[in-house]
Design a protein around this motif. Structure first.
Motif, PDB file in Angstrom:
ATOM      1  N   LEU A  51       0.828  -1.215   0.000  1.00  0.00           N
ATOM      2  CA  LEU A  51       0.000   0.000   0.000  1.00  0.00           C
ATOM      3  C   LEU A  51       0.860   1.263   0.000  1.00  0.00           C
ATOM      4  O   LEU A  51       0.498   2.264  -0.615  1.00  0.00           O
ATOM      5  CB  LEU A  51      -0.948   0.001   1.208  1.00  0.00           C
ATOM      6  CG  LEU A  51      -2.110  -0.996   1.130  1.00  0.00           C
ATOM      7  CD1 LEU A  51      -2.902  -0.998   2.442  1.00  0.00           C
ATOM      8  CD2 LEU A  51      -3.046  -0.668  -0.040  1.00  0.00           C
ATOM      9  N   SER A  52       1.995   1.219   0.680  1.00  0.00           N
ATOM     10  CA  SER A  52       2.847   2.415   0.676  1.00  0.00           C
ATOM     11  C   SER A  52       3.450   2.633  -0.712  1.00  0.00           C
ATOM     12  O   SER A  52       3.560   3.765  -1.179  1.00  0.00           O
ATOM     13  CB  SER A  52       3.929   2.341   1.760  1.00  0.00           C
ATOM     14  OG  SER A  52       4.940   1.453   1.385  1.00  0.00           O
ATOM     15  N   HIS A  53       3.803   1.539  -1.389  1.00  0.00           N
ATOM     16  CA  HIS A  53       4.310   1.688  -2.760  1.00  0.00           C
ATOM     17  C   HIS A  53       3.212   2.169  -3.701  1.00  0.00           C
ATOM     18  O   HIS A  53       3.473   2.933  -4.633  1.00  0.00           O
ATOM     19  CB  HIS A  53       4.928   0.373  -3.249  1.00  0.00           C
ATOM     20  CG  HIS A  53       6.274   0.109  -2.650  1.00  0.00           C
ATOM     21  ND1 HIS A  53       7.342   0.957  -2.821  1.00  0.00           N
ATOM     22  CD2 HIS A  53       6.728  -0.892  -1.849  1.00  0.00           C
ATOM     23  CE1 HIS A  53       8.399   0.491  -2.175  1.00  0.00           C
ATOM     24  NE2 HIS A  53       8.045  -0.634  -1.571  1.00  0.00           N
ATOM     25  N   GLU A  54       1.995   1.740  -3.442  1.00  0.00           N
ATOM     26  CA  GLU A  54       0.874   2.225  -4.251  1.00  0.00           C
ATOM     27  C   GLU A  54       0.738   3.739  -4.105  1.00  0.00           C
ATOM     28  O   GLU A  54       0.587   4.471  -5.088  1.00  0.00           O
ATOM     29  CB  GLU A  54      -0.409   1.512  -3.814  1.00  0.00           C
ATOM     30  CG  GLU A  54      -1.625   1.926  -4.610  1.00  0.00           C
ATOM     31  CD  GLU A  54      -2.873   1.119  -4.249  1.00  0.00           C
ATOM     32  OE1 GLU A  54      -2.729  -0.004  -3.705  1.00  0.00           O
ATOM     33  OE2 GLU A  54      -3.984   1.616  -4.523  1.00  0.00           O
ATOM     34  N   PHE A  55       0.836   4.214  -2.850  1.00  0.00           N
ATOM     35  CA  PHE A  55       0.763   5.657  -2.626  1.00  0.00           C
ATOM     36  C   PHE A  55       1.948   6.365  -3.278  1.00  0.00           C
ATOM     37  O   PHE A  55       1.789   7.411  -3.917  1.00  0.00           O
ATOM     38  CB  PHE A  55       0.712   5.950  -1.121  1.00  0.00           C
ATOM     39  CG  PHE A  55       0.490   7.402  -0.809  1.00  0.00           C
ATOM     40  CD1 PHE A  55      -0.788   7.952  -0.871  1.00  0.00           C
ATOM     41  CD2 PHE A  55       1.555   8.237  -0.470  1.00  0.00           C
ATOM     42  CE1 PHE A  55      -0.997   9.301  -0.591  1.00  0.00           C
ATOM     43  CE2 PHE A  55       1.353   9.583  -0.190  1.00  0.00           C
ATOM     44  CZ  PHE A  55       0.072  10.119  -0.246  1.00  0.00           C
ATOM     45  N   GLU A  56       3.121   5.776  -3.136  1.00  0.00           N
ATOM     46  CA  GLU A  56       4.325   6.363  -3.759  1.00  0.00           C
ATOM     47  C   GLU A  56       4.131   6.548  -5.261  1.00  0.00           C
ATOM     48  O   GLU A  56       4.442   7.606  -5.816  1.00  0.00           O
ATOM     49  CB  GLU A  56       5.529   5.439  -3.500  1.00  0.00           C
ATOM     50  CG  GLU A  56       6.835   5.927  -4.126  1.00  0.00           C
ATOM     51  CD  GLU A  56       7.928   4.853  -4.064  1.00  0.00           C
ATOM     52  OE1 GLU A  56       7.587   3.636  -3.984  1.00  0.00           O
ATOM     53  OE2 GLU A  56       9.111   5.223  -4.095  1.00  0.00           O
ATOM     54  N   SER A  57       3.568   5.524  -5.905  1.00  0.00           N
ATOM     55  CA  SER A  57       3.438   5.636  -7.368  1.00  0.00           C
ATOM     56  C   SER A  57       2.391   6.684  -7.737  1.00  0.00           C
ATOM     57  O   SER A  57       2.522   7.366  -8.746  1.00  0.00           O
ATOM     58  CB  SER A  57       3.136   4.270  -7.989  1.00  0.00           C
ATOM     59  OG  SER A  57       1.814   3.912  -7.693  1.00  0.00           O
ATOM     60  N   LEU A  58       1.373   6.857  -6.890  1.00  0.00           N
ATOM     61  CA  LEU A  58       0.405   7.933  -7.136  1.00  0.00           C
ATOM     62  C   LEU A  58       1.093   9.293  -7.047  1.00  0.00           C
ATOM     63  O   LEU A  58       0.878  10.174  -7.882  1.00  0.00           O
ATOM     64  CB  LEU A  58      -0.741   7.857  -6.117  1.00  0.00           C
ATOM     65  CG  LEU A  58      -1.682   6.657  -6.270  1.00  0.00           C
ATOM     66  CD1 LEU A  58      -2.590   6.517  -5.048  1.00  0.00           C
ATOM     67  CD2 LEU A  58      -2.526   6.790  -7.543  1.00  0.00           C
ATOM     68  N   VAL A  59       1.944   9.469  -6.047  1.00  0.00           N
ATOM     69  CA  VAL A  59       2.656  10.732  -5.869  1.00  0.00           C
ATOM     70  C   VAL A  59       3.566  10.989  -7.078  1.00  0.00           C
ATOM     71  O   VAL A  59       3.612  12.108  -7.612  1.00  0.00           O
ATOM     72  CB  VAL A  59       3.483  10.721  -4.566  1.00  0.00           C
ATOM     73  CG1 VAL A  59       4.343  11.983  -4.459  1.00  0.00           C
ATOM     74  CG2 VAL A  59       2.575  10.583  -3.350  1.00  0.00           C
ATOM     75  N   LEU A  60       4.256   9.924  -7.502  1.00  0.00           N
ATOM     76  CA  LEU A  60       5.214  10.076  -8.605  1.00  0.00           C
ATOM     77  C   LEU A  60       4.531  10.449  -9.924  1.00  0.00           C
ATOM     78  O   LEU A  60       5.144  11.058 -10.800  1.00  0.00           O
ATOM     79  CB  LEU A  60       6.030   8.785  -8.782  1.00  0.00           C
ATOM     80  CG  LEU A  60       7.073   8.525  -7.681  1.00  0.00           C
ATOM     81  CD1 LEU A  60       7.673   7.128  -7.837  1.00  0.00           C
ATOM     82  CD2 LEU A  60       8.179   9.592  -7.707  1.00  0.00           C
ATOM     83  N   GLN A  61       3.256  10.065 -10.052  1.00  0.00           N
ATOM     84  CA  GLN A  61       2.524  10.388 -11.283  1.00  0.00           C
ATOM     85  C   GLN A  61       2.123  11.860 -11.371  1.00  0.00           C
ATOM     86  O   GLN A  61       1.654  12.327 -12.395  1.00  0.00           O
ATOM     87  CB  GLN A  61       1.259   9.534 -11.382  1.00  0.00           C
ATOM     88  CG  GLN A  61       1.525   8.087 -11.798  1.00  0.00           C
ATOM     89  CD  GLN A  61       0.358   7.189 -11.454  1.00  0.00           C
ATOM     90  OE1 GLN A  61      -0.794   7.598 -11.572  1.00  0.00           O
ATOM     91  NE2 GLN A  61       0.642   5.974 -11.031  1.00  0.00           N
TER      92      GLN A  61
END
Lengths: 432, 432
Positions: free
Chosen positions: A336-346
């Protein structure tokens, strides 16, 4: 309250607790109250005559809940997780009923012995070096402390006692005061050697620092308060490499391993280093087995004299989840933290501020500290989700920590949409 | 375990706890096990796949209970009481469910605010001087610590910081190390000024020691860990006279005031003495109200950072017993100890070794230490009742402490008959 009333009220409380957990998503994660809200709501002093249980249970919703920050809401992303699971709650009920104070083996043998074995179980789950286990009648062993602060203090005092004894053995003319004036404790800018700092979950390299400590005969204490739970997964175990150089190690199952607070697990390579520093033997605590070499008296391992039967929580949780269940829980949070990270990176308006290793994402709007402070202020005023900030090299940063046992992808997605909306408001206000 | 299974298992656990408390008199108070009994009964390591709740609940009777010393049996007269009551257990269930970590006001306002008000309630029950209360926005206040050891350590560190600041203000050239080398902590032969020592429940005279400390500008910490609960009864309050000279005071409601472990109540006259010594302010713990002067951040008052919502236990217990109910409980215990004292005094073979003030009777056979050691050994081998000894001026003495919430005159009478029988055996064996 007699036993038959407890049967009734206890079951009502079980339902209250279950309803609370079931409905927590519907409660505002951060309360609306202002400082001093509670005092006017309750009497100035304790009642002379008993109140009824109905009075009290009604007051929970009227007086307590309006002032609660709901740490187990799936919209709580602040600080670090604090553990909460049903098996741990069931174990705590039993712990309260047995109500023994396990300061010596004799004070309740089961309390001491289950703790020793559970610390071995947990040590094996982490693949700790055998030197830290009690199992094979070696010199090491584990103990449950109340907090990582206590574990660190215990390690410091043990290290100090050990070095004083060593120096006095070599130079008997040295006084304790003269030695203590010269002692130095080294730490990083986030205290002692740390695996998974609170600010950004960074890691010290034990493979570098460990051999130096060993060569210089310095006590090495390693604190992995939050991150330690992740080491039960083989893919994260490498972060613990170098622990073989440590004299003591601790982490908090009460953070991320579903064992409700308080349960801070601490291991030492030499039990005698602790018992040498804390030994306490008044007549009323002596018992016939204590000099047999067969038993553990945990009062010599800690600051307080008293201790609860906390290993029951570990036993219930480890058995009812199984190692695979616990691993799955850790992996879900990391995912879930990586999911959030990828949202931020987008989103090109934002940046990630530290490597995402476990369940924490440090992020910010590209731009001034002021604009990020304004964003956090909007987030926490809206009270739909709850975050806290940190400073990383002068930069004001938002921390998004995966916390709740029940948090799912949908909550993370919703939180990100919400943050983006508030960010747009902040950036618009800045332009105007 | 999902919520609906928790509803079911939680209610089963309530029944298990109720059955345990109801049947505790029928269990042998002290276990038969030998050191190392537990390890062969359970697996070497945690299971990979989950066990069932049935497995676990069955193992409680098979593995845990055979190794439990039953502190709440009415035949347990060892150490000092440890509190156990149904209202406290209910509150602990709620505390576990809310599961907040109250290190700052913002981390859960209700947790901090209820604690402040409960410490005022309790302070008033003890008729503490107003300077120790928070109520009127004065400088004093109360905090729940985990144990009396922690409270004493906190008082020591606060006293040290205060005197270092004072001396450095007067002589800026003094280093902290130079000052620390000269500092002295005075204590009696049972530590700090104590009201109700563990060995024999003796009392230091605060009216003598207090004015000296005040005149010499020395920090006075008063520890009444066990006895403090009795001061809620007007007839025992005089034992606390002189507390007005103290800088800090603590006692353990988790001993004798029906608030389950852990709950050690500590008051200071100047909050700033604690917060000056322990202040900890990383960015992630800061919040908007903290500099308003309106709020309390209890992390500055203690060693650990984390803290549970322990004031719920006080709130439930004070309300469901009422002050009168709590006073009646204390008085019943004191009356039972005097009943035991008068039984001992009627038997010319025995002597009372210290004044019986509260719930502890120190007694022995007139004669050698050896004969008393033999008597205690027989008592604890028979395992019908459980006692621990102490040493008073070289004499080996038996301690009879009224402990259980459910102990009655019949249990005390039975215990005395049992002790007399074993004493006759010991004396016969000695003559032979």
């Amino acid at each position: 309250m007699n036993t038959s009333e407890f049967r009734r009220r206890g079951k009502e409380m079980v339902d209250y607790v279950a309803n609370y957990m079931e409905g927590i998503e519907g409660r505002q994660v951060y309360p609306d109250v202002e400082p001093g809200y509670l005092r006017p709501l309750i009497p100035d002093s304790a009642p002379q005559e008993p109140d009824t249980f109905e009075d009290i249970i009604n007051d929970i919703e009227k007086i307590i809940m309006p002032g609660v920050t709901h740490w187990h809401s799936p919209y709580f992303f602040a600080y670090f997780p604090t553990a909460s699971s049903y098996p741990a709650m069931l174990a705590d009920m039993l712990c309260g009923a047995i109500g023994c104070i396990g300061f010596s083996w004799a004070a309740s043998p089961a309390c001491t012995e289950l703790e020793t074995v559970m610390m071995d179980w947990l040590g094996k789950m982490l693949e700790l070096p055998k030197a830290f286990l009690t199992e094979k009648a070696g010199e090491g062993g584990g103990v449950i402390q109340g907090s990582a602060s206590e574990a660190t203090l215990v390690a410091l005092l043990a290290a100090r006692t050990k070095v004083i004894h060593r120096l006095q053995a070599a130079s008997p003319e040295l006084t304790q005061a003269a030695i203590m004036e010269k002692l130095v404790a080294y730490s990083s800018d986030q205290v002692v050697a740390t695996l998974g700092t609170t600010t950004c979950c960074s890691f010290d390299n034990l493979l570098e620092v460990g051999p130096i400590c060993n060569k210089e005969d310095m006590w090495l204490h390693v604190d992995a308060a939050y991150a330690g739970s992740a080491f039960i997964c083989p893919e994260f175990r490498h972060l613990l490499n170098g622990v073989e150089f440590a004299d003591s190690f601790n982490f908090n199952p009460h953070k991320w391993l579903l064992v409700n607070f308080d349960c801070s697990a601490m291991w030492v390579k030499k039990r005698s280093d602790l018992t040498g520093a804390f030994r306490l033997d008044p007549t009323y605590l002596k018992h016939s087995h204590q000099d047999s070499g067969l038993i553990t008296d945990y009062r010599h391992w800690q600051i307080p004299l008293g201790r609860r039967f906390r290993s029951l929580k570990m036993w219930f949780v480890f058995r009812m989840y199984g190692v695979k269940g616990l691993q799955a829980y850790i992996r879900k949070h990391v995912q879930l933290s990586h999911e959030f990270e990828s949202l931020v990176l987008q989103d090109p308006r934002f940046e990630i501020c530290a490597e995402v290793t476990l369940g924490l994402v440090c992020f910010r709007l590209k731009g001034s500290n002021k604009v990020n402070e304004a964003l956090l202020q909007r987030i926490n005023s809206a009270k739909k989700i709850h975050l806290v900030p940190c400073h990383l090299r002068e930069k004001f940063v938002l921390r998004f920590a995966i916390c709740s046992r029940t948090v799912e992808s949908a909550h993370v997605q919703w939180a990100w949409e919400h943050i983006k909306e508030l960010a747009a408001d902040v950036l618009r206000a800045e332009r105007e």
